[in-house]
Write an enzyme that holds these catalytic residues in place. Structure first.
Site, PDB file in Angstrom:
ATOM      1  N   ASP A  79       0.978  -1.034  -0.094  1.00  0.00           N
ATOM      2  CA  ASP A  79       0.452   0.031   0.113  1.00  0.00           C
ATOM      3  C   ASP A  79       0.552   1.277   0.162  1.00  0.00           C
ATOM      4  OD1 ASP A  79      -2.229  -1.645   0.259  1.00  0.00           O
ATOM      5  OD2 ASP A  79      -2.220  -1.106   2.928  1.00  0.00           O
TER       6      ASP A  79
ATOM      7  N   VAL B  84       2.510  13.806  -3.282  1.00  0.00           N
ATOM      8  CA  VAL B  84       1.776  14.917  -1.953  1.00  0.00           C
ATOM      9  C   VAL B  84       0.175  15.358  -2.125  1.00  0.00           C
ATOM     10  CG1 VAL B  84       4.044  16.782  -1.938  1.00  0.00           C
ATOM     11  CG2 VAL B  84       1.911  16.956  -3.255  1.00  0.00           C
TER      12      VAL B  84
ATOM     13  N   GLY C 102      -4.186  -4.130  -3.353  1.00  0.00           N
ATOM     14  CA  GLY C 102      -5.158  -3.316  -4.060  1.00  0.00           C
ATOM     15  C   GLY C 102      -4.593  -1.890  -4.107  1.00  0.00           C
ATOM     16  N   HIS C 103      -4.796  -1.321  -5.408  1.00  0.00           N
ATOM     17  CA  HIS C 103      -4.040  -0.078  -6.366  1.00  0.00           C
ATOM     18  C   HIS C 103      -4.688   0.875  -6.477  1.00  0.00           C
ATOM     19  CE1 HIS C 103      -0.465  -3.457  -7.867  1.00  0.00           C
ATOM     20  NE2 HIS C 103      -1.044  -3.612  -5.938  1.00  0.00           N
ATOM     21  N   THR C 104      -4.857   1.185  -5.745  1.00  0.00           N
ATOM     22  CA  THR C 104      -5.747   3.165  -6.323  1.00  0.00           C
ATOM     23  C   THR C 104      -4.754   3.868  -6.726  1.00  0.00           C
ATOM     24  OG1 THR C 104      -5.594   1.632  -3.629  1.00  0.00           O
ATOM     25  CG2 THR C 104      -7.462   4.497  -4.750  1.00  0.00           C
TER      26      THR C 104
ATOM     27  N   GLN D  69       2.351  -5.957  -3.406  1.00  0.00           N
ATOM     28  CA  GLN D  69       2.396  -5.798  -1.763  1.00  0.00           C
ATOM     29  C   GLN D  69       3.830  -5.607  -1.451  1.00  0.00           C
ATOM     30  OE1 GLN D  69       1.386  -9.822  -3.271  1.00  0.00           O
ATOM     31  NE2 GLN D  69      -0.152  -8.698  -3.127  1.00  0.00           N
TER      32      GLN D  69
ATOM     33  N   GLY E  43       1.381   2.993  -3.177  1.00  0.00           N
ATOM     34  CA  GLY E  43       0.725   3.973  -3.425  1.00  0.00           C
ATOM     35  C   GLY E  43       1.491   3.863  -4.577  1.00  0.00           C
ATOM     36  N   LYS E  44       1.894   1.734  -4.703  1.00  0.00           N
ATOM     37  CA  LYS E  44       2.063   1.900  -6.095  1.00  0.00           C
ATOM     38  C   LYS E  44       1.074   2.028  -7.311  1.00  0.00           C
ATOM     39  CE  LYS E  44       1.571  -2.087  -4.659  1.00  0.00           C
ATOM     40  NZ  LYS E  44       1.911  -1.899  -3.045  1.00  0.00           N
TER      41      LYS E  44
ATOM     42  N   ASN F 196      -5.261 -10.404  -3.451  1.00  0.00           N
ATOM     43  CA  ASN F 196      -4.960  -9.487  -2.352  1.00  0.00           C
ATOM     44  C   ASN F 196      -4.658  -8.272  -2.071  1.00  0.00           C
ATOM     45  OD1 ASN F 196      -2.762 -10.386  -3.966  1.00  0.00           O
ATOM     46  ND2 ASN F 196      -1.753 -11.260  -1.689  1.00  0.00           N
TER      47      ASN F 196
ATOM     48  N   ARG G  13       2.418 -28.335  -7.301  1.00  0.00           N
ATOM     49  CA  ARG G  13       2.459 -28.966  -8.893  1.00  0.00           C
ATOM     50  C   ARG G  13       0.774 -29.565  -8.911  1.00  0.00           C
ATOM     51  NH1 ARG G  13       7.970 -32.699  -8.297  1.00  0.00           N
ATOM     52  NH2 ARG G  13       6.697 -32.237  -5.519  1.00  0.00           N
TER      53      ARG G  13
HETATM   54  P1  GDP Z   1      -0.484   0.550  -3.683  1.00  0.00           P
HETATM   55  O1  GDP Z   1      -1.066  -0.898  -3.190  1.00  0.00           O
HETATM   56  O2  GDP Z   1       0.603   0.462  -3.113  1.00  0.00           O
HETATM   57  O3  GDP Z   1      -1.421   0.226  -5.084  1.00  0.00           O
HETATM   58  O4  GDP Z   1      -1.334   1.759  -2.529  1.00  0.00           O
HETATM   59  P2  GDP Z   1      -3.203   1.879  -2.052  1.00  0.00           P
HETATM   60  O5  GDP Z   1      -3.789   2.098  -3.091  1.00  0.00           O
HETATM   61  O6  GDP Z   1      -3.048   0.255  -1.420  1.00  0.00           O
HETATM   62  O7  GDP Z   1      -2.414   2.921  -1.007  1.00  0.00           O
HETATM   63  C1  GDP Z   1      -2.160   3.698  -1.513  1.00  0.00           C
HETATM   64  C2  GDP Z   1      -3.270   4.947  -0.756  1.00  0.00           C
HETATM   65  O8  GDP Z   1      -3.069   6.129  -0.582  1.00  0.00           O
HETATM   66  C3  GDP Z   1      -4.806   5.246  -1.427  1.00  0.00           C
HETATM   67  O9  GDP Z   1      -5.363   5.753  -0.947  1.00  0.00           O
HETATM   68  C4  GDP Z   1      -3.824   6.637  -2.721  1.00  0.00           C
HETATM   69  O10 GDP Z   1      -4.874   7.489  -3.281  1.00  0.00           O
HETATM   70  C5  GDP Z   1      -3.516   7.017  -1.911  1.00  0.00           C
HETATM   71  N1  GDP Z   1      -2.685   7.962  -1.814  1.00  0.00           N
HETATM   72  C6  GDP Z   1      -1.414   7.560  -3.043  1.00  0.00           C
HETATM   73  N2  GDP Z   1       0.169   9.259  -2.547  1.00  0.00           N
HETATM   74  C7  GDP Z   1      -0.477   9.597  -1.933  1.00  0.00           C
HETATM   75  C8  GDP Z   1      -0.031  10.524  -1.611  1.00  0.00           C
HETATM   76  O11 GDP Z   1       0.698  11.273  -1.718  1.00  0.00           O
HETATM   77  N3  GDP Z   1      -1.025  11.498  -0.597  1.00  0.00           N
HETATM   78  C9  GDP Z   1      -2.029  10.970  -0.205  1.00  0.00           C
HETATM   79  N4  GDP Z   1      -2.240  11.713   0.808  1.00  0.00           N
HETATM   80  N5  GDP Z   1      -2.580   9.711  -0.580  1.00  0.00           N
HETATM   81  C10 GDP Z   1      -1.586   8.792  -1.720  1.00  0.00           C
HETATM   82  P1  IMO Z   2      -0.765  -4.136  -2.147  1.00  0.00           P
HETATM   83  O1  IMO Z   2      -0.571  -4.618  -3.853  1.00  0.00           O
HETATM   84  C1  IMO Z   2      -0.816  -4.447   1.742  1.00  0.00           C
HETATM   85  C2  IMO Z   2      -1.228  -9.063   4.432  1.00  0.00           C
HETATM   86  C3  IMO Z   2      -2.573  -8.919   4.410  1.00  0.00           C
HETATM   87  C4  IMO Z   2      -1.763 -10.250   5.103  1.00  0.00           C
HETATM   88  C5  IMO Z   2      -0.109 -10.946   4.806  1.00  0.00           C
HETATM   89  C6  IMO Z   2      -1.085 -11.964   4.202  1.00  0.00           C
HETATM   90  O2  IMO Z   2      -2.101  -3.406  -2.433  1.00  0.00           O
HETATM   91  O3  IMO Z   2       0.079  -3.438  -1.361  1.00  0.00           O
HETATM   92  P2  IMO Z   2      -2.599 -13.160   2.036  1.00  0.00           P
HETATM   93  O4  IMO Z   2      -4.160 -12.658   1.388  1.00  0.00           O
HETATM   94  O5  IMO Z   2      -1.530 -12.829   0.697  1.00  0.00           O
HETATM   95  O6  IMO Z   2      -2.140 -14.058   2.370  1.00  0.00           O
HETATM   96  O7  IMO Z   2      -2.178 -11.679   3.427  1.00  0.00           O
HETATM   97  O8  IMO Z   2      -0.133  -9.632   3.589  1.00  0.00           O
HETATM   98  N1  IMO Z   2      -1.338  -8.062   2.215  1.00  0.00           N
HETATM   99  C7  IMO Z   2      -1.021  -7.224   1.771  1.00  0.00           C
HETATM  100  N2  IMO Z   2      -0.869  -5.584   2.721  1.00  0.00           N
HETATM  101  N3  IMO Z   2      -1.371  -4.598   0.855  1.00  0.00           N
HETATM  102  C8  IMO Z   2      -1.294  -5.963  -0.296  1.00  0.00           C
HETATM  103  O9  IMO Z   2      -1.469  -5.473  -1.374  1.00  0.00           O
HETATM  104  C9  IMO Z   2      -1.182  -6.856   0.324  1.00  0.00           C
HETATM  105  N4  IMO Z   2      -1.514  -8.308   0.118  1.00  0.00           N
HETATM  106  C10 IMO Z   2      -1.665  -9.163   1.061  1.00  0.00           C
HETATM  107  O10 IMO Z   2      -2.752  -8.261   4.416  1.00  0.00           O
HETATM  108  O11 IMO Z   2      -1.287  -9.575   6.938  1.00  0.00           O
HETATM  109 MG    MG Z   3      -2.734  -1.242  -2.289  1.00  0.00          MG
END
Ligand code: GDP
Ligand code: IMO
Ligand code: MG
Length: 423
Positions: free
Chosen positions: A13, A413, A40-42, A224, A15-16, A38, A143
């Protein structure tokens, strides 16, 4: 032509999704290399927020092809929901999305097994997203798994039945109370598979090899984060794939000597969702502020994320195992208003000061040692160039660059595409 990598350096999470979307204009192909729903990319642009789970984050651009690589595990039911969401925005996913024949399928019973395994662990549970990730990768390495390419064979339903029956017996073995209606789950699954089959399945390693030869630019998108890597993360509280740079080679069939830049993404602080050690975790008002201002709720499960100060010991380790060439610092805006910022620069490990990540980082073994820095009061979210940065932010960035020995090229930012500052 080299393949560039983009991956998370913390516990996910970072911010990928946002940065892949920002960088897509410079690439011809965006290829996801591991993980599954698993993730979630926003992405946020034009006032709309999109969340992707399996589909690469380049899908909103007209120019790039998006590939789901062999290292990814796919749940057709969730995939279908993602496609439906894209359809509402008139995204032409049919012509822009390719799926590797070697990617493994998540069956409904994999999800049930995930739930049974977690329930059986009780307090020691991983805090899995319950998307069936662990059981699917277990079948892959055992396998026994089913792959996308199997769906092109006439006997795939027999193979499915045999595996699902085996899973049902395994669920019984866990001896926990899991309620489910398998015929209903299967009806959804088969329907979703029919939809999935409308997409293009390819031998993706061959496709990527040709693309490289033709000089097309490829960006590999990780899911992840490095501390959730099955080998290098905080085992057993990790996911079931290699989230680190090497995972891109096995997850796409790209040779190691073809890897170009490695973009490492980190938050200006740290978060973690799910169980497991987290040395710099805060249980006070500062942690609560980070969670609230940063809107730290999981994009996949909605769970609140644990928050804490930046851990440079862990971050250095991630930079090292990935060979990061450029850093990207996210969510600097969330730290505005803290009078003092803390950065963990060493651990007290069983009475000894260390600066490397040890085998055990549980609270009973590790206490973080902090360097304190001045904070900044200014709101960063409207800033669009590094010249506008407050002095304390520049000092924070300079300190991290010195410690990590890698330049920070992007400072984010805010969640929107436009809130991305190049340095
Ligand atoms: P990912 O899994 O690495 O793609 O990240 P997520 O989407 O799960 O979580 C990142 C969260 O931070 C999302 O809600 C984004 O919209 C938000 N986000 C990303 N960059 C920034 C930033 O620079 N500032 C703030 N406030 N939010 C951000
Ligand atoms: P993104 O790509 C944050 C965490 C789960 C748990 C552990 C194992 O959005 O960054 P799993 O379902 O893979 O067996 O869970 O890994 N986890 C994540 N935490 N961001 C993720 O993906 C995650 N994917 C799995 O919360 O602790
Ligand atoms: Mg995420």
């Amino acid at each position: 032509m080299a393949v560039d990598l983009l991956l998370g350096l913390q516990w996910g999470d970072e911010g990928k999704g946002k940065i892949v979307d920002v960088l897509t204009k410079d690439y011809d192909i965006i290829a996801r290399f591991q993980g599954g729903p698993n993730a979630g990319h926003t992405l946020e642009f034009d006032g709309i927020k999109h969340v992707l789970h399996t589909i690469p984050s380049g899908i909103f651009h007209k120019t790039a092809m998006n590939l789901v690589g062999n290292g990814v595990v796919i749940d057709p039911v969730i995939f279908q929901k993602e496609l439906d969401a894209l359809g509402k925005f008139n995204i032409d996913y049919i012509s822009k999305l390719l799926i590797s024949r070697k990617a493994h399928l998540i069956l409904p019973t994999h999800r049930l097994l995930d739930a049974a395994s977690e329930a059986a662990k009780g307090k020691a549970k991983i805090g899995s997203t319950l998307k069936g990730i662990g059981p699917t990768y277990m079948d892959k390495t055992g396998r026994n798994g089913m792959r996308i390419g199997d769906l092109e064979l006439s006997d795939w339903k027999e193979k499915y039945r045999a595996l699902a029956n085996k899973h049902e017996a395994m669920i019984g073995f866990y001896n926990v109370d899991i309620q489910y209606d398998l015929p209903e789950l299967e009806a959804d699954f088969f329907k979703a598979v029919d939809q999935l089959k409308k997409l293009t399945f390819i031998d993706s390693e061959e496709y990527l090899y040709r693309a490289q030869k033709e000089g097309r630019k490829i960006l590999a998108e990780g899911a992840q984060g490095s501390l959730l890597d099955i080998d290098f993360g905080t085992y057993p509280f990790v996911t079931s794939s290699n989230t680190t740079a090497a995972g891109a080679c096995t997850g796409l069939g790209v040779a190691p000597n073809q890897i170009g830049s490695v973009f490492g993404i980190f938050k200006a602080y740290t978060t973690r969702v799910g169980s497991g050690p987290f040395p710099t975790e805060l249980f006070d008002a500062d942690g609560e502020t980070m969670g609230r201002v940063g809107n730290e709720f999981g994009a996949t499960t909605g769970r609140s994320r644990r928050c804490g100060w930046l851990d440079l010991v862990a971050l250095k380790y991630a930079v090292q195992v990935n060979g990061v060439t450029e850093l990207m610092m996210m969510k600097g805006d969330v730290l505005s208003g803290f009078p003092k910022l803390k950065v963990c620069t060493a651990y007290n490990y069983k009475g000894e000061e260390i600066t490397h990540l040890p085998y055990n980082i549980e609270a009973e073994n590790v206490t973080p040692i902090y360097t304190e820095m001045d904070g900044w009061a200014q709101d960063l979210t409207k800033m669009r160039s590094p010249e506008e940065f407050p002095k304390a932010l520049n000092e924070y960035i300079a300190f991290l660059e010195k410690e990590l020995e890698v330049p920070i090229k992007i400072v984010s930012v805010g969640p929107d595409r436009t809130q991305t500052i190049l340095r």
